[in-house]
Design a protein around this motif. Structure first.
Motif, PDB file in Angstrom:
ATOM      1  N   ASP A  28       0.829  -1.212   0.000  1.00  0.00           N
ATOM      2  CA  ASP A  28       0.000   0.000   0.000  1.00  0.00           C
ATOM      3  C   ASP A  28       0.863   1.262   0.000  1.00  0.00           C
ATOM      4  O   ASP A  28       0.585   2.217  -0.724  1.00  0.00           O
ATOM      5  CB  ASP A  28      -0.951   0.021   1.199  1.00  0.00           C
ATOM      6  CG  ASP A  28      -2.071  -0.995   1.089  1.00  0.00           C
ATOM      7  OD1 ASP A  28      -2.301  -1.517  -0.024  1.00  0.00           O
ATOM      8  OD2 ASP A  28      -2.709  -1.274   2.130  1.00  0.00           O
ATOM      9  N   TYR A  30       3.928   1.548  -1.153  1.00  0.00           N
ATOM     10  CA  TYR A  30       4.560   1.661  -2.465  1.00  0.00           C
ATOM     11  C   TYR A  30       3.580   2.223  -3.487  1.00  0.00           C
ATOM     12  O   TYR A  30       3.941   3.091  -4.284  1.00  0.00           O
ATOM     13  CB  TYR A  30       5.087   0.305  -2.939  1.00  0.00           C
ATOM     14  CG  TYR A  30       5.627   0.378  -4.346  1.00  0.00           C
ATOM     15  CD1 TYR A  30       6.908   0.839  -4.586  1.00  0.00           C
ATOM     16  CD2 TYR A  30       4.834   0.020  -5.438  1.00  0.00           C
ATOM     17  CE1 TYR A  30       7.401   0.933  -5.868  1.00  0.00           C
ATOM     18  CE2 TYR A  30       5.318   0.119  -6.719  1.00  0.00           C
ATOM     19  CZ  TYR A  30       6.607   0.567  -6.936  1.00  0.00           C
ATOM     20  OH  TYR A  30       7.077   0.674  -8.218  1.00  0.00           O
ATOM     21  N   LYS A  31       2.351   1.732  -3.469  1.00  0.00           N
ATOM     22  CA  LYS A  31       1.353   2.206  -4.429  1.00  0.00           C
ATOM     23  C   LYS A  31       1.081   3.695  -4.252  1.00  0.00           C
ATOM     24  O   LYS A  31       0.914   4.425  -5.231  1.00  0.00           O
ATOM     25  CB  LYS A  31       0.060   1.404  -4.302  1.00  0.00           C
ATOM     26  CG  LYS A  31       0.161   0.005  -4.864  1.00  0.00           C
ATOM     27  CD  LYS A  31      -1.145  -0.745  -4.722  1.00  0.00           C
ATOM     28  CE  LYS A  31      -1.035  -2.157  -5.257  1.00  0.00           C
ATOM     29  NZ  LYS A  31      -2.286  -2.900  -5.106  1.00  0.00           N
ATOM     30  N   LYS A  32       1.024   4.160  -3.002  1.00  0.00           N
ATOM     31  CA  LYS A  32       0.804   5.589  -2.748  1.00  0.00           C
ATOM     32  C   LYS A  32       1.962   6.416  -3.285  1.00  0.00           C
ATOM     33  O   LYS A  32       1.754   7.457  -3.905  1.00  0.00           O
ATOM     34  CB  LYS A  32       0.620   5.842  -1.250  1.00  0.00           C
ATOM     35  CG  LYS A  32      -0.712   5.368  -0.711  1.00  0.00           C
ATOM     36  CD  LYS A  32      -0.828   5.598   0.772  1.00  0.00           C
ATOM     37  CE  LYS A  32      -2.125   5.031   1.316  1.00  0.00           C
ATOM     38  NZ  LYS A  32      -2.231   5.180   2.768  1.00  0.00           N
ATOM     39  N   ILE A  33       3.183   5.958  -3.047  1.00  0.00           N
ATOM     40  CA  ILE A  33       4.356   6.673  -3.551  1.00  0.00           C
ATOM     41  C   ILE A  33       4.358   6.674  -5.079  1.00  0.00           C
ATOM     42  O   ILE A  33       4.591   7.710  -5.711  1.00  0.00           O
ATOM     43  CB  ILE A  33       5.651   6.050  -2.999  1.00  0.00           C
ATOM     44  CG1 ILE A  33       5.754   6.304  -1.504  1.00  0.00           C
ATOM     45  CG2 ILE A  33       6.883   6.585  -3.733  1.00  0.00           C
ATOM     46  CD1 ILE A  33       6.868   5.534  -0.812  1.00  0.00           C
ATOM     47  N   GLU A  34       4.090   5.528  -5.667  1.00  0.00           N
ATOM     48  CA  GLU A  34       4.078   5.414  -7.129  1.00  0.00           C
ATOM     49  C   GLU A  34       3.033   6.341  -7.738  1.00  0.00           C
ATOM     50  O   GLU A  34       3.314   7.061  -8.703  1.00  0.00           O
ATOM     51  CB  GLU A  34       3.787   3.968  -7.527  1.00  0.00           C
ATOM     52  CG  GLU A  34       3.767   3.739  -9.021  1.00  0.00           C
ATOM     53  CD  GLU A  34       3.422   2.312  -9.382  1.00  0.00           C
ATOM     54  OE1 GLU A  34       4.018   1.795 -10.326  1.00  0.00           O
ATOM     55  OE2 GLU A  34       2.545   1.709  -8.713  1.00  0.00           O
ATOM     56  N   THR A  35       1.849   6.368  -7.167  1.00  0.00           N
ATOM     57  CA  THR A  35       0.784   7.233  -7.670  1.00  0.00           C
ATOM     58  C   THR A  35       1.192   8.702  -7.568  1.00  0.00           C
ATOM     59  O   THR A  35       1.001   9.474  -8.511  1.00  0.00           O
ATOM     60  CB  THR A  35      -0.520   6.995  -6.886  1.00  0.00           C
ATOM     61  OG1 THR A  35      -0.906   5.621  -7.046  1.00  0.00           O
ATOM     62  CG2 THR A  35      -1.636   7.886  -7.367  1.00  0.00           C
ATOM     63  N   VAL A  37       4.233   9.971  -7.526  1.00  0.00           N
ATOM     64  CA  VAL A  37       5.303  10.262  -8.481  1.00  0.00           C
ATOM     65  C   VAL A  37       4.744  10.395  -9.889  1.00  0.00           C
ATOM     66  O   VAL A  37       5.096  11.324 -10.624  1.00  0.00           O
ATOM     67  CB  VAL A  37       6.399   9.176  -8.424  1.00  0.00           C
ATOM     68  CG1 VAL A  37       7.371   9.300  -9.584  1.00  0.00           C
ATOM     69  CG2 VAL A  37       7.135   9.234  -7.097  1.00  0.00           C
ATOM     70  N   VAL A  38       3.865   9.490 -10.276  1.00  0.00           N
ATOM     71  CA  VAL A  38       3.289   9.533 -11.619  1.00  0.00           C
ATOM     72  C   VAL A  38       2.460  10.803 -11.807  1.00  0.00           C
ATOM     73  O   VAL A  38       2.565  11.477 -12.842  1.00  0.00           O
ATOM     74  CB  VAL A  38       2.442   8.268 -11.904  1.00  0.00           C
ATOM     75  CG1 VAL A  38       1.638   8.403 -13.173  1.00  0.00           C
ATOM     76  CG2 VAL A  38       3.344   7.043 -11.970  1.00  0.00           C
ATOM     77  N   GLU A  39       1.647  11.144 -10.806  1.00  0.00           N
ATOM     78  CA  GLU A  39       0.846  12.366 -10.906  1.00  0.00           C
ATOM     79  C   GLU A  39       1.736  13.606 -10.965  1.00  0.00           C
ATOM     80  O   GLU A  39       1.484  14.529 -11.747  1.00  0.00           O
ATOM     81  CB  GLU A  39      -0.123  12.463  -9.731  1.00  0.00           C
ATOM     82  CG  GLU A  39      -1.264  11.477  -9.808  1.00  0.00           C
ATOM     83  CD  GLU A  39      -2.150  11.493  -8.567  1.00  0.00           C
ATOM     84  OE1 GLU A  39      -1.840  12.236  -7.611  1.00  0.00           O
ATOM     85  OE2 GLU A  39      -3.142  10.750  -8.557  1.00  0.00           O
TER      86      GLU A  39
END
Length: 71
Positions: A28, A30-35, A37-39
């Protein structure tokens, strides 16, 4: 032997539950960080297109289409 097997089973269940909680937390996070960064990258590229490549009165989306060759 059945007391030992029962205790062993309880320990196993506890370890598996603990591992699953840790795994879920890491995934969870990692997904928050990834989201994020992408945004952030998307916002940055939109600003670059807006400031550097968009013609006067042209939207960012239109500038991206023009630059990519799509009509």
């Amino acid at each position: 032997m059945s007391k030992f097997a029962s205790a062993n089973e309880k320990i196993t269940e506890g370890v598996v539950k603990g591992y699953k909680k840790i795994e879920d937390g890491v995934v969870d996070g990692y997904k928050k960080i990834e989201t994020g960064v992408v945004e952030g990258f998307g916002k940055m590229t939109d600003k670059c297109v807006e400031k550097l490549f968009a013609k006067e009165g042209e939207t960012v989306e239109d500038a991206k289409k023009r630059l990519s060759g799509d009509k």
